[in-house]
Design a protein around this motif. Structure first.
Motif, short mmCIF file in Angstrom:
data_model
loop_
_atom_site.label_atom_id
_atom_site.label_comp_id
_atom_site.label_asym_id
_atom_site.label_seq_id
_atom_site.Cartn_x
_atom_site.Cartn_y
_atom_site.Cartn_z
N MET A 1 0.76 -1.16 0.15
CA MET A 1 0.09 -0.09 0.03
C MET A 1 1.01 1.21 -0.13
N TYR A 2 1.99 1.16 0.61
CA TYR A 2 2.96 2.24 0.55
C TYR A 2 3.60 2.47 -0.79
N ILE A 3 3.89 1.24 -1.40
CA ILE A 3 4.33 1.40 -2.90
C ILE A 3 3.26 2.25 -3.47
N ALA A 4 2.12 1.57 -3.45
CA ALA A 4 0.95 2.19 -4.52
C ALA A 4 0.70 3.74 -4.24
N ARG A 5 1.13 4.10 -3.10
CA ARG A 5 0.84 5.75 -3.13
C ARG A 5 1.99 6.21 -3.57
N CYS B 1 -1.33 -1.65 -8.73
CA CYS B 1 -0.67 -2.50 -7.73
C CYS B 1 -1.65 -3.58 -7.24
N HIS B 2 -1.38 -4.90 -7.33
CA HIS B 2 -2.30 -5.90 -6.66
C HIS B 2 -1.12 -6.24 -5.71
N TRP B 3 -1.89 -6.64 -4.45
CA TRP B 3 -0.98 -7.46 -3.31
C TRP B 3 -1.31 -8.44 -2.80
N TRP B 4 -0.78 -9.07 -2.19
CA TRP B 4 -0.94 -10.34 -1.40
C TRP B 4 -1.45 -9.90 0.17
N ASP B 5 -2.22 -10.54 0.77
CA ASP B 5 -2.60 -9.89 2.06
C ASP B 5 -1.60 -10.51 3.36
N ALA C 1 8.93 5.71 10.99
CA ALA C 1 8.15 4.45 10.89
C ALA C 1 8.69 3.83 9.67
N HIS C 2 8.63 2.53 9.93
CA HIS C 2 8.95 1.49 8.97
C HIS C 2 7.65 1.26 7.99
N PRO C 3 7.92 0.88 6.77
CA PRO C 3 6.93 0.79 5.89
C PRO C 3 5.98 -0.53 5.95
N GLU C 4 6.62 -1.36 7.12
CA GLU C 4 5.78 -2.56 7.40
C GLU C 4 4.49 -2.21 8.40
N CYS C 5 4.62 -0.88 8.97
CA CYS C 5 3.27 -0.56 9.66
C CYS C 5 2.20 -0.20 8.86
N PRO C 6 1.01 -0.16 9.42
CA PRO C 6 -0.30 0.00 8.78
C PRO C 6 -0.32 1.49 8.09
N PRO C 7 -0.90 1.55 7.07
CA PRO C 7 -1.26 2.95 6.32
C PRO C 7 -1.50 4.03 7.25
N GLU C 8 -2.59 3.62 8.05
CA GLU C 8 -3.03 4.80 9.12
C GLU C 8 -1.70 5.46 9.81
N ILE C 9 -0.82 4.44 10.21
CA ILE C 9 0.41 4.83 10.95
C ILE C 9 1.43 5.79 10.11
N LEU C 10 1.50 5.14 8.59
CA LEU C 10 2.53 6.06 7.83
C LEU C 10 1.69 7.37 7.69
N ASP C 11 0.38 7.31 7.75
CA ASP C 11 0.07 8.64 7.37
C ASP C 11 0.38 9.91 8.41
N ILE C 12 0.58 9.33 9.84
CA ILE C 12 1.19 10.33 10.71
C ILE C 12 2.44 10.28 10.88
#
Ligand code: 13P
Ligand code: SF4
Length: 304
Positions: free
Chosen positions: A154-158, A164-168, A196-207
């Protein structure tokens, strides 16, 4: 055996065995202390390939030792704890990759290095958290498949215009960090910057003020004039951040940022591995060659 004596014993055994001790940035403090080199997953594998020593003791998790065995097939690669796995790497199998290819025909598969050798062997190219966007943008295709980490995807997609299609898959350690925990740390330390590390969820990366790999965090902490940093990655990174920046303060937003697999390796395990020359990691030649291709393609992507 007392701590200092154990350190000396490990160093003596390592010299006797012609061994290089590598430790990931998330390892226990004392393991980082005894290691010849600390670093991120890919950097350490490159060190394994570069060294003249014939034995590598890889203090990390299974996929990292496998990457070292892929890049340095002529060397003996030991992992002090055979049970140190990575739950995220185990969330996808070669069949999963084949399934994604059937769903999105023609789209190249970009696989995070946090994956098994067998999964890398089914992929077109690898990426790390440090070069993921660059790797994806280097591809000619307009559509890509990203595995196994949904958060990195999701980080890459932004940051790319490609579809981008991704595995869950996800890293259970990074995925459990919550916005409330970061906000509470921010309230306690309003002057701190949050990395933050990009393995964190998007809402964490947002802040986050800065998003980067573990190796990127050392550079950012050194170069940024801030005195305080809230750290959104595994606790082991604090050891060297504090050592290298004694005048700065590093705050973990929660004690839950601990990867149990990364904490398995103890000094006694390193000593035992050097004494017994086991457990050893090997990768079958057919898988190794195809996985190597995916890693080599990544290494050939020009730096910015
Ligand atoms: P890097 O050290 O490559 O940033 O990887 C993070 C991680 O989760 C390793 O397990
Ligand atoms: Fe795997 Fe996450 Fe642990 Fe890294 S921190 S080894 S990605 S579970």
């Amino acid at each position: 055996m007392p701590h200092q004596e154990l350190l000396r014993e490990i160093r003596r055994l390592a010299a006797e065995r012609d061994a290089l001790i590598l430790a990931h940035n998330y390892q226990r403090d004392e393991v980082q202390e005894v290691a010849d080199i600390c670093g991120d997953s890919l950097g350490l594998s490159q060190e394994a390939a570069r060294t003249d020593r014939s034995v590598i003791v890889f203090c990390g998790v299974h996929f990292m030792a496998e990457s070292a065995a892929i890049l340095a097939p002529e060397k003996t690669v030991l992992i002090p704890r055979a049970d140190a796995g990575c739950p995220m790497a185990d969330m996808i199998t070669p069949d999963g990759i084949r399934l994604m290819r059937e769903k999105f025909p023609g789209a190249p598969v970009v696989t995070y290095v946090n994956s098994t050798a067998a999964v890398k062997a089914e992929s077109d190219i690898c990426c790390t958290s440090a070069n993921a966007v660059r790797v994806v943008n280097s591809l000619a295709a307009d559509e890509v498949i990203l595995t196994p980490d949904r958060n990195l995807a999701m980080y890459i997609a932004r940051h790319t215009s490609k579809r981008c299609h991704w595995w869950d898959g996800y890293c259970p350690t990074h995925d459990r960090l919550t916005v409330a925990e970061v906000q509470a740390a921010r309230a306690d330390y309003p002057d701190a910057v949050f990395m933050a590390h990009p393995e964190c969820p998007p809402e964490i990366l947002d802040i986050a003020d800065h998003i980067c790999s573990t190796s990127g965090m050392y550079v950012y902490a050194r170069q940024n004039p801030a005195r305080r940093f809230i750290v959104g990655t595994e606790a082991g990174i604090l050891y060297r951040l504090r050592l290298e920046n004694p005048e700065k303060e590093f705050i973990l937003p929660t004690t839950r940022l601990i990867c149990p697999n990364m904490k398995l390796t103890a000094l006694e395990d390193i000593r035992a591995a050097l004494l017994t020359m086991s457990p050893r990691i090997t990768v079958p030649a057919d898988i190794r060659e195809r996985a190597r291709l995916a890693l080599d393609r990544m290494l050939a992507v020009p730096r910015d």
